[in-house]
Design an enzyme around this catalytic site. Structure first.
Site, PDB file in Angstrom:
ATOM      1  CB  SER A  69      -0.949   0.062   1.207  1.00 54.37           C
ATOM      2  OG  SER A  69      -1.709  -1.105   1.285  1.00 54.37           O
ATOM      3  CE  LYS A  89       3.923  -2.687  -6.008  1.00 57.82           C
ATOM      4  NZ  LYS A  89       3.765  -3.262  -4.690  1.00 57.82           N
ATOM      5  N   GLY A  90       1.097   1.889  -7.808  1.00 60.14           N
ATOM      6  CA  GLY A  90       0.237   2.210  -8.954  1.00 60.14           C
ATOM      7  C   GLY A  90       0.246   3.700  -9.257  1.00 60.14           C
ATOM      8  CD  GLU A 116       1.254  -1.339  -9.470  1.00 57.62           C
ATOM      9  OE1 GLU A 116       0.568  -0.753 -10.328  1.00 57.62           O
ATOM     10  OE2 GLU A 116       0.886  -1.514  -8.301  1.00 57.62           O
ATOM     11  N   PRO A 131      14.902   0.312   6.967  1.00 56.45           N
ATOM     12  CG  PRO A 131      12.771   0.785   7.818  1.00 56.45           C
ATOM     13  CD  PRO A 131      14.196   1.280   7.820  1.00 56.45           C
ATOM     14  CE  LYS A 136      22.268   6.154   7.948  1.00 54.40           C
ATOM     15  NZ  LYS A 136      21.608   6.607   9.175  1.00 54.40           N
ATOM     16  CB  CYS A 163     -24.398  -1.862 -11.902  1.00 56.20           C
ATOM     17  SG  CYS A 163     -24.358  -3.468 -12.738  1.00 56.20           S
ATOM     18  CG  LEU A 164     -27.675  -3.922  -6.670  1.00 59.66           C
ATOM     19  CD1 LEU A 164     -28.585  -5.017  -7.202  1.00 59.66           C
ATOM     20  CD2 LEU A 164     -26.909  -4.434  -5.458  1.00 59.66           C
ATOM     21  CG  HIS A 216     -20.104  -0.624 -13.649  1.00 55.40           C
ATOM     22  ND1 HIS A 216     -20.135  -0.597 -12.278  1.00 55.40           N
ATOM     23  CD2 HIS A 216     -20.661  -1.794 -14.024  1.00 55.40           C
ATOM     24  CE1 HIS A 216     -20.680  -1.718 -11.835  1.00 55.40           C
ATOM     25  NE2 HIS A 216     -21.006  -2.462 -12.874  1.00 55.40           N
ATOM     26  CD  GLU A 230     -18.722   2.768 -11.887  1.00 56.18           C
ATOM     27  OE1 GLU A 230     -19.627   3.267 -12.588  1.00 56.18           O
ATOM     28  OE2 GLU A 230     -18.836   1.650 -11.347  1.00 56.18           O
TER      29      GLU A 230
HETATM   30  N1  GLN Z   1     -25.817  -8.041  -8.983  1.00 56.59           N
HETATM   31  C1  GLN Z   1     -26.284  -7.375 -10.151  1.00 56.59           C
HETATM   32  C2  GLN Z   1     -26.145  -8.228 -11.405  1.00 56.59           C
HETATM   33  O1  GLN Z   1     -25.390  -9.159 -11.421  1.00 56.59           O
HETATM   34  C3  GLN Z   1     -25.578  -6.033 -10.349  1.00 56.59           C
HETATM   35  C4  GLN Z   1     -24.122  -6.149 -10.591  1.00 56.59           C
HETATM   36  C5  GLN Z   1     -23.363  -4.876 -10.360  1.00 56.59           C
HETATM   37  O2  GLN Z   1     -23.834  -3.970  -9.665  1.00 56.59           O
HETATM   38  N2  GLN Z   1     -22.155  -4.775 -10.891  1.00 56.59           N
HETATM   39  O3  GLN Z   1     -26.786  -7.958 -12.375  1.00 56.59           O
END
Ligand code: GLN
Length: 556
Positions: free
Chosen positions: A25, A28-29, A152, A202, A235, A393-394, A519, A521
């Site tokens: 943690s 590195k990314g 990485e 270290p 050092k 999504c969900l 998604h 995002e």
């Molecule tokens: N569980 C839901 C599905 O499989 C939504 C998946 C999610 O939110 N990525 O459709």
């Protein structure tokens, strides 16, 4: 691959390896992404790949609590969340080839063994596993698309499971000859309060471990909470056999997006180019990046957005959503404060008081029954009180269930994911998922096209009819209910052109209420904030302003 170390071949790309020591943690990314950003800004074409030492073939089967978010690429690979950083920093897509695990390496070798590829031979870690690692190290470099490939290596040096990766790095350095590769080692220089001192031991030990494996790091990047004074740098240079100018300070930053500028100040990119004998085409052009930082750090307004999820105790589980808010906030010159709300908590009698304080509500992706009723309550609150709502999504599926129950009056409406035998499966398993029994990599994954319906808010936001977004799910809106939904005001604002699956729902009579089966995002970057997030933050701002006006009127 040139197997003979005595006759180095000309590599088409040059390879930079980033290893880590002392603790995990350390980021590195972020260091890999920041270096890549600077090299890209100098005109080089760069990609970053992550090699993870665990045995799962990919992180798709890991619990988010265990591993954080699973990042999905355009080509449908379920990958490590660091790939999200690579894309957000570089603004270029990654793919399956950018994330390899020990499991995948062994799987490749064992599959080949069963096909008879090694007939007569004993298949061993060395050379078969290390050869397969080296082949994968070089796959992206061999496409001819990149000048530089940054790799990485997950975990810490000295871990038993990362030994074959480290050995493969050692061998590859020989295979491709001098000045074609280098190793950057990231360590921690802790500050001991009681002694009032920064400690280098270290780092010395960590470099020693790397040396035992046959690797001399070329550059040390040292994470620290305090500036590294010259004597400490000296050092470390002396005891770790690196040049003084190759001891790079990586001080704690206000935001991860500061790190490219901090690395530029420390001349990390210059050192890398010198060691690889590459002449810089130009000074890094990072004006647009600085503009972004300027907007990020000087917001003129602020909003509080609730993120309703069931994994909120581990924020990495929603990494890309959190970063998308940062990008969208900067775009709006608005500080987005995310309030992390456990969906399970939204079932008590007083849940509304938690939601009242928010300027917008995002219901997050997820799997399974836990927390679902709280998410549905959050949707209801947003719909009834005209609070900007974004379901991902969900989150979109919850919006559909809520609408069915509370607007259409189908009180037992549910998803078959939560209630297999429900009489009213408004969300149902996709047809081609019904025969699938194997778990890894079998969801509907990766980029699919979506047709956005003109006249909708979504269309206004995107400004075009055809978009491509990334998916990761098994369940979908059940089209048998579509007519009923649309008649009552929940519209299919986006559908897949080939399968007619509903990918976006939107409420007709609401200022901002959008749910996406995909998604968004996963495609938001610093240089290209996602339009849905940008618009959602703007809607939150408008809602906050209205709320303030109402309060001040009431006071008067
Ligand atoms: N569980 C839901 C599905 O499989 C939504 C998946 C999610 O939110 N990525 O459709």
């Amino acid at each position: 691959m040139n197997a003979n170390p005595q006759t180095p071949c000309m590599a088409s790309a040059k390879y930079i390896f980033v290893t880590g020591g002392v603790t995990s943690s350390l980021g590195k990314g972020i260091i890999a992404s920041s270096l890549a950003k600077l090299l890209q800004a100098r005109g080089f074409s760069v990609t970053i790949q992550k090699f993870d030492p665990y045995i799962n073939i990919d992180p798709g089967t890991l619990n988010p609590y265990e591993h954080g978010e699973c990042y999905v690429t355009d080509d449908g690979a379920e990958t490590d969340l660091d790939l999200g950083h690579y894309e957000r920093f570089l603004n270029i897509p990654t793919s399956q080839a950018n994330n390899i695990t020990t499991g995948r390496i062994y799987n490749n070798v064992i599959t080949r063994e069963r096909q008879g590829a090694y007939l007569g031979k004993t298949v061993q870690v060395i050379p078969h596993i290390t050869d397969e690692i080296k082949r994968n190290f070089m796959l992206l470099g061999e496409t001819g698309k990149y000048d530089l490939v940054i790799t990485e290596i997950g975990g810490c040096v000295g871990d038993i499971e990362s030994l074959p990766f480290i050995e493969a790095v050692r061998q590859l350095k020989w295979d491709i000859g001098e000045h074609n590769s280098l190793v950057i080692h990231l360590t921690l220089v802790p500050y001991l309060k009681s002694a009032g001192e920064l400690k280098t031991k270290p780092t010395q030990h960590s470099v020693k471990t790397l040396l035992e494996a046959g690797i001399q790091p070329d550059i040390l990047v040292c994470r620290t909470e305090h500036p590294l004074p010259l004597d400490i740098r000296r050092k470390m240079a002396l005891f770790c056999n690196v040049h003084l100018n190759s001891v790079v300070e990586s001080i704690d930053a206000e935001t991860i997006y500061d790190v490219p500028l901090l690395m530029k100040k420390e001349k990390l990119d210059e050192r890398v180019l010198e060691k690889l004998r590459l002449s810089p085409e130009r000074e890094p052009d990072i004006e647009a990046w600085k503009d972004f930082l300027g907007r990020l750090k000087n917001p003129t307004e602020g909003v509080t957005i609730g993120l309703i999820g069931k994994y909120v105790e581990l924020r990495d589980a929603y990494k890309s959503i959190a970063e998308s808010f940062i990008h969208a906030g900067a775009q709006n010159e608005c500080a987005v404060s995310v309030r992390w709300i456990q969906s399970e908590s939204l079932v008590s009698d007083h849940y509304e008081s938690v939601l009242e304080e928010l300027d917008a509500i995002l219901v997050a992706p997820g799997f399974g029954q836990r927390g679902i009723e709280g998410k549905i309550n959050a949707v209801r609150y947003a719909r009834e009180n005209r609070v900007p709502f974004f379901g991902v999504c969900l989150g979109m599926q919850c919006a559909v269930i809520e609408f069915a129950r509370n607007v259409l009056g189908i009180v037992d409406a549910c998803s078959t994911e939560m209630e297999r035998e429900t009489e009213n499966p408004v969300i149902d398993l996709m047809e081609d998922q019904k025969k699938i029994t194997v778990k890894g990599g079998t969801m509907r994954l990766g980029a699919y096209p979506c047709d956005v319906r003109p006249g909708t808010l979504t269309y206004e936001v995107y400004g075009r009819t055809r978009v491509s977004e990334r998916h990761r799910h098994r369940y979908e809106f059940n089209n048998a209910y579509l007519v009923q939904f649309e008649a009552a005001g929940m519209m299919a604002a986006g559908v897949n052109p080939d399968t007619r699956l509903v990918e976006i729902v939107e409420l007709r009579d609401h200022p901002w209420f959008i749910g996406t089966q995909f998604h968004p995002e996963l495609k938001s970057t610093v240089m290209n904030p996602h339009p849905l997030f940008v618009s959602f933050v703007r809607a939150a701002l408008e809602y906050a302003t209205q709320k303030k006006m109402l309060v001040s009127k009431a006071v008067r």
